[in-house]
Design a protein around this motif. Structure first.
Motif, PDB file in Angstrom:
ATOM      1  N   VAL A   1       0.838  -1.209   0.000  1.00 61.55           N
ATOM      2  CA  VAL A   1       0.000   0.000   0.000  1.00 61.55           C
ATOM      3  C   VAL A   1       0.871   1.256   0.000  1.00 61.55           C
ATOM      4  CG1 VAL A   1      -1.591   1.337   1.458  1.00 61.55           C
ATOM      5  CG2 VAL A   1      -2.055  -1.075   0.976  1.00 61.55           C
TER       6      VAL A   1
ATOM      7  N   LEU B   1      -1.514   2.792  -2.717  1.00 61.70           N
ATOM      8  CA  LEU B   1      -2.836   2.176  -2.875  1.00 61.70           C
ATOM      9  C   LEU B   1      -3.733   2.527  -1.688  1.00 61.70           C
ATOM     10  CD1 LEU B   1      -1.574  -1.364  -4.008  1.00 61.70           C
ATOM     11  CD2 LEU B   1      -2.189   0.590  -5.453  1.00 61.70           C
ATOM     12  N   HIS B   2      -3.800   3.804  -1.387  1.00 63.72           N
ATOM     13  CA  HIS B   2      -4.574   4.244  -0.222  1.00 63.72           C
ATOM     14  C   HIS B   2      -5.311   5.537  -0.524  1.00 63.72           C
ATOM     15  CE1 HIS B   2      -1.597   7.367   0.724  1.00 63.72           C
ATOM     16  NE2 HIS B   2      -0.686   6.458   0.418  1.00 63.72           N
ATOM     17  N   ASN B   3      -6.211   5.865   0.397  1.00 61.56           N
ATOM     18  CA  ASN B   3      -7.008   7.095   0.272  1.00 61.56           C
ATOM     19  C   ASN B   3      -6.632   8.101   1.349  1.00 61.56           C
ATOM     20  OD1 ASN B   3      -8.484   5.949  -1.855  1.00 61.56           O
ATOM     21  ND2 ASN B   3      -9.910   4.981  -0.444  1.00 61.56           N
TER      22      ASN B   3
ATOM     23  N   TYR C   1      -2.563   4.173   7.087  1.00 62.32           N
ATOM     24  CA  TYR C   1      -3.163   4.511   5.804  1.00 62.32           C
ATOM     25  C   TYR C   1      -4.565   3.925   5.703  1.00 62.32           C
ATOM     26  CZ  TYR C   1       1.299   6.216   4.120  1.00 62.32           C
ATOM     27  OH  TYR C   1       2.451   6.939   3.962  1.00 62.32           O
ATOM     28  N   ILE C   2      -5.426   4.620   4.977  1.00 59.99           N
ATOM     29  CA  ILE C   2      -6.765   4.129   4.665  1.00 59.99           C
ATOM     30  C   ILE C   2      -6.627   3.364   3.351  1.00 59.99           C
ATOM     31  CG2 ILE C   2      -9.150   4.768   4.154  1.00 59.99           C
ATOM     32  CD1 ILE C   2      -8.466   7.475   5.671  1.00 59.99           C
ATOM     33  N   ILE C   3      -6.645   2.061   3.439  1.00 59.79           N
ATOM     34  CA  ILE C   3      -6.391   1.213   2.274  1.00 59.79           C
ATOM     35  C   ILE C   3      -7.531   1.325   1.267  1.00 59.79           C
ATOM     36  CG2 ILE C   3      -6.213  -1.195   1.524  1.00 59.79           C
ATOM     37  CD1 ILE C   3      -4.721  -1.785   4.073  1.00 59.79           C
ATOM     38  N   ASN C   4      -7.160   1.491  -0.004  1.00 63.48           N
ATOM     39  CA  ASN C   4      -8.130   1.426  -1.086  1.00 63.48           C
ATOM     40  C   ASN C   4      -8.180  -0.037  -1.533  1.00 63.48           C
ATOM     41  OD1 ASN C   4      -9.259   1.308  -3.753  1.00 63.48           O
ATOM     42  ND2 ASN C   4      -9.078   3.541  -3.840  1.00 63.48           N
ATOM     43  N   GLU C   5      -9.167  -0.761  -1.046  1.00 62.76           N
ATOM     44  CA  GLU C   5      -9.247  -2.205  -1.261  1.00 62.76           C
ATOM     45  C   GLU C   5      -9.332  -2.574  -2.733  1.00 62.76           C
ATOM     46  OE1 GLU C   5     -12.549  -3.205   1.270  1.00 62.76           O
ATOM     47  OE2 GLU C   5     -11.345  -2.952   3.099  1.00 62.76           O
ATOM     48  N   ASP C   6     -10.041  -1.773  -3.526  1.00 62.69           N
ATOM     49  CA  ASP C   6     -10.144  -2.056  -4.960  1.00 62.69           C
ATOM     50  C   ASP C   6      -8.785  -1.958  -5.639  1.00 62.69           C
ATOM     51  OD1 ASP C   6     -12.892  -2.514  -4.837  1.00 62.69           O
ATOM     52  OD2 ASP C   6     -13.369  -0.413  -5.250  1.00 62.69           O
ATOM     53  N   LEU C   7      -8.014  -0.927  -5.299  1.00 64.17           N
ATOM     54  CA  LEU C   7      -6.680  -0.778  -5.889  1.00 64.17           C
ATOM     55  C   LEU C   7      -5.760  -1.920  -5.468  1.00 64.17           C
ATOM     56  CD1 LEU C   7      -5.975   3.074  -5.545  1.00 64.17           C
ATOM     57  CD2 LEU C   7      -6.613   1.804  -7.607  1.00 64.17           C
TER      58      LEU C   7
END
Length: 178
Positions: free
Chosen positions: A47, A52-54, A63-69
């Motif tokens: 990530v 790969l985070h928001n 980090y706020i993980i962007n699960e789709d990415l």
């Protein structure tokens, strides 16, 4: 559900090693990857490296993980097989990716000490201890994957680590022979 030995195109299995932070996921995954000659994928590192985070969560200091990415990034590697994925969550990965889901569990006072040594304080510390007490990740794994592929392993000591790597290495050998 992933099929054994190439039916779904994979020649090697994929494992997910999950558990509350501080239970030894990265140490176990690294040792197993080295012993079995598989690829270790640490989701937290991925990530950060691939962005790969928001953004950053101030309250939980992560980090706020962007699960789709994350899933998009992993798709091709997971289809190949031969991966050990290391992450404290498990409910957003496609079920078909994994042949074995390992939930590491640590005695609460040991876990508290490990997390405090890492600098966890306040709600970040208490929330993680509560997750372990209430076996949140074991329940999440059982709800997300077929129960027969989910296994809980004790992770309190170096002996546990060595036993877990041995147990999982044996499982990998049996997968390869079936």
């Amino acid at each position: 559900m992933a099929q054994k030995n190439g039916i779904d195109g994979r020649k090697k299995p994929n494992l997910l090693i999950t558990g509350t932070p501080g239970t030894g996921k990265t140490t176990t995954a690294s040792a197993l990857a080295e012993a079995a000659q598989l690829r270790h994928i640490n989701i937290g590192d991925l990530v950060k490296e691939k962005n790969l985070h928001n953004g950053w969560d101030e309250q939980f200091e992560c980090y706020i993980i962007n699960e789709d990415l994350v899933c998009d990034e992993l798709e091709d590697m997971m289809e190949e097989g031969g991966n050990i994925v290391d992450h404290h969550g498990c409910d957003f990965f496609p079920e078909r990716w994994f042949d074995r889901v390992v939930v590491l569990q640590t005695e609460n006072s040991l876990l508290y000490d490990r997390l405090a040594t890492r600098g966890y304080t306040g709600s970040k510390l208490s929330n993680n201890i509560e997750c372990e007490i209430f076996q949140v990740l074991l329940e999440e794994a059982k709800e997300s994957y077929q129960e027969e592929i989910v296994v809980a392993l004790r992770s309190d000591s170096i002996d546990d680590l060595n036993n877990n790597v041995s147990t999982l290495s044996d499982w990998l050998r049996s997968w390869n022979m079936s």
